[in-house]
Motif scaffolding. Sequence first.
Motif, PDB file in Angstrom:
ATOM      1  N   ALA A  28       0.832  -1.206   0.000  1.00 33.95           N
ATOM      2  CA  ALA A  28       0.000   0.000   0.000  1.00 33.95           C
ATOM      3  C   ALA A  28       0.865   1.252   0.000  1.00 33.95           C
ATOM      4  N   LYS A  29       1.920   1.244   0.821  1.00 31.57           N
ATOM      5  CA  LYS A  29       2.787   2.425   0.891  1.00 31.57           C
ATOM      6  C   LYS A  29       3.627   2.581  -0.372  1.00 31.57           C
ATOM      7  N   ALA A  30       4.005   1.455  -0.990  1.00 33.33           N
ATOM      8  CA  ALA A  30       4.797   1.545  -2.216  1.00 33.33           C
ATOM      9  C   ALA A  30       4.006   2.164  -3.360  1.00 33.33           C
ATOM     10  N   SER A  31       2.689   1.977  -3.341  1.00 34.64           N
ATOM     11  CA  SER A  31       1.846   2.507  -4.430  1.00 34.64           C
ATOM     12  C   SER A  31       1.221   3.856  -4.083  1.00 34.64           C
ATOM     13  N   THR A  32       1.622   4.446  -2.952  1.00 33.92           N
ATOM     14  CA  THR A  32       0.991   5.684  -2.477  1.00 33.92           C
ATOM     15  C   THR A  32       2.049   6.712  -2.125  1.00 33.92           C
ATOM     16  N   ASP A  33       1.983   7.869  -2.749  1.00 33.62           N
ATOM     17  CA  ASP A  33       2.862   8.976  -2.395  1.00 33.62           C
ATOM     18  C   ASP A  33       2.524   9.423  -0.977  1.00 33.62           C
ATOM     19  N   PRO A  34       3.496   9.442  -0.060  1.00 30.47           N
ATOM     20  CA  PRO A  34       3.153   9.796   1.326  1.00 30.47           C
ATOM     21  C   PRO A  34       2.669  11.225   1.498  1.00 30.47           C
ATOM     22  N   GLY A  35       3.164  12.147   0.670  1.00 31.96           N
ATOM     23  CA  GLY A  35       2.837  13.546   0.854  1.00 31.96           C
ATOM     24  C   GLY A  35       3.654  14.141   1.988  1.00 31.96           C
ATOM     25  N   SER A  36       3.585  15.439   2.124  1.00 29.35           N
ATOM     26  CA  SER A  36       4.413  16.139   3.100  1.00 29.35           C
ATOM     27  C   SER A  36       3.600  16.568   4.318  1.00 29.35           C
ATOM     28  N   VAL A  37       4.237  16.467   5.476  1.00 33.57           N
ATOM     29  CA  VAL A  37       3.666  17.038   6.704  1.00 33.57           C
ATOM     30  C   VAL A  37       4.651  18.045   7.299  1.00 33.57           C
ATOM     31  N   ALA A  38       5.380  18.706   6.424  1.00 29.01           N
ATOM     32  CA  ALA A  38       6.322  19.741   6.867  1.00 29.01           C
ATOM     33  C   ALA A  38       5.547  21.031   7.095  1.00 29.01           C
ATOM     34  N   LEU A  39       4.909  21.133   8.252  1.00 29.85           N
ATOM     35  CA  LEU A  39       4.059  22.267   8.566  1.00 29.85           C
ATOM     36  C   LEU A  39       4.839  23.334   9.324  1.00 29.85           C
ATOM     37  N   ALA A  40       4.575  24.590   9.006  1.00 30.69           N
ATOM     38  CA  ALA A  40       5.097  25.688   9.813  1.00 30.69           C
ATOM     39  C   ALA A  40       4.400  25.652  11.171  1.00 30.69           C
ATOM     40  N   PRO A  41       5.061  26.155  12.215  1.00 27.51           N
ATOM     41  CA  PRO A  41       4.437  26.140  13.551  1.00 27.51           C
ATOM     42  C   PRO A  41       3.044  26.756  13.573  1.00 27.51           C
ATOM     43  N   ALA A  42       2.839  27.838  12.835  1.00 25.16           N
ATOM     44  CA  ALA A  42       1.527  28.488  12.826  1.00 25.16           C
ATOM     45  C   ALA A  42       0.472  27.583  12.194  1.00 25.16           C
ATOM     46  N   GLU A  43       0.873  26.836  11.175  1.00 22.75           N
ATOM     47  CA  GLU A  43      -0.078  25.954  10.517  1.00 22.75           C
ATOM     48  C   GLU A  43      -0.438  24.779  11.418  1.00 22.75           C
ATOM     49  N   ARG A  44       0.553  24.215  12.116  1.00 24.08           N
ATOM     50  CA  ARG A  44       0.279  23.131  13.049  1.00 24.08           C
ATOM     51  C   ARG A  44      -0.633  23.624  14.176  1.00 24.08           C
ATOM     52  N   GLU A  45      -0.381  24.846  14.638  1.00 31.13           N
ATOM     53  CA  GLU A  45      -1.230  25.427  15.669  1.00 31.13           C
ATOM     54  C   GLU A  45      -2.641  25.654  15.144  1.00 31.13           C
ATOM     55  N   GLY A  46      -2.753  25.887  13.819  1.00 27.82           N
ATOM     56  CA  GLY A  46      -4.069  26.075  13.223  1.00 27.82           C
ATOM     57  C   GLY A  46      -4.973  24.860  13.411  1.00 27.82           C
TER      58      GLY A  46
END
Length: 332
Positions: A28-46
Motif C-alpha cells: 500500500a505504501k509503495a503505491s501511495t505517495d506519502p505527501g508532506s507534513v512539513a508544517l510551519a508552527p503556525a499551521e500546526r497550531e491552526g
Amino acid sequence: MDILRSIRAVSEASGSGVVDWERAATAAKASTDPGSVALAPAEREGYAIDVRDARERLRDEAGIDFDVPDAIEVQNRHHWIDASVDTFRNVIAPIEAAAVEEVNRDRRAGRSWNPARDLSRIVNTGSMAFTLGFLARNVLGQYDPLLLANEPDADHGLYFVHPNVVAVAAALDVDYPRFRRWIAFHEVTHAAEFGAAPWLPEYLESRVERGVEGLTAGGLDPAAFAELQTAMTAVEGYAEVLMDRAFDDEYADLRRKLDERRGGGGPVQRFARRLLGLDLKRRQYERGAAFFRHVTDVRGIEAAGTVWDRPANLPTDAEIDDPEAWLVRVDP
C-alpha cells in the motif's frame, strides 16, 4: 510511488493467515505517495485551534459535554496506513484465527502445503493493499474510537491526513484554512457523539464481532449487519446536521462541492468506491441527515441528541425514513 515494489510485496505474501499484513502495508505504501507534513508552527497550531474551537461550538450548540482526544495527529498518507492496519486486522481476527487453525490441522495430518490457500492469501493481501492505499489517498480526517482495540483503555485518536486536506482544498478551489476548519468540525462532531454515548463503542463492536463470526462459521448474521448499518447511519447523519449548525462560517459552497466529490471522480474511482462500499457510506450521510434535520426542525437539536442517551433510542432502519415514528416511540 513504486508500483513494481508493490506488486512484488503482494506476490511474496506468506504466513498462515488469510492476509500477510506486513506485506499488505508495504504494498500500500509503495503505491501511495506519502505527501508532506512539513508544517510551519503556525499551521500546526491552526489544526489545534480548529479542534478547540469546534469542541466549544459543538458543546454550546448541542448541549453535549465531551472532550476531544489528547492525541491529535497530523499525518501523511503512510502514517495513516500504519495507524489503520491494526484496525483492519482486528476486524477480521476471527477469520484469521480460523485460517490458522486449518493450517495447523493440515500440518498435523501431514498436509504441509496447499497451493489454493497460498494463492488466496496473495489475492487477499493484494485486496487489502488496494483498500489501504485507496483510503490513504482519500481520507481527510478521522476520529478513531479504537473499536476492537488491543488496548481498550488507550486514548481515542483524532487524525488529519494533511496532504489530502491540502490537495482536496485545491481541487475544490476553496480556501485551505477554511476547508481544514470544516474537516476539524466534522471529526470533532464524531468525538461529541461518542462522548455523549459511552455505550456506543461496545454496541458497534458487538455487531462487528457477531457479523464476522457468522461469516467465519460459513453463515451470515443479517441482524448484526443491519443493526451496524443503522447505527452508522445515525452516527453520520447526526454529525452532518450538528456540524452544519455549529460551523462558524458560510458552508453552502463547501457542502455542495463535497457532495459532488463524494459522487464524482473517474471510472476507476467510482469502481473503487462501489467495491469498498463507499457509496453506501454516502447513502448513510444522506438518509441520516434527512432524519435528523426533520427531528431538529420539529423538536430542536437537543431532542435529536437524545438518540445517544441509550441504545434503545437509536432509530430502526424503518424509522430512519419515517422520523415521525421515532418521535412517537421515543418522545424526546
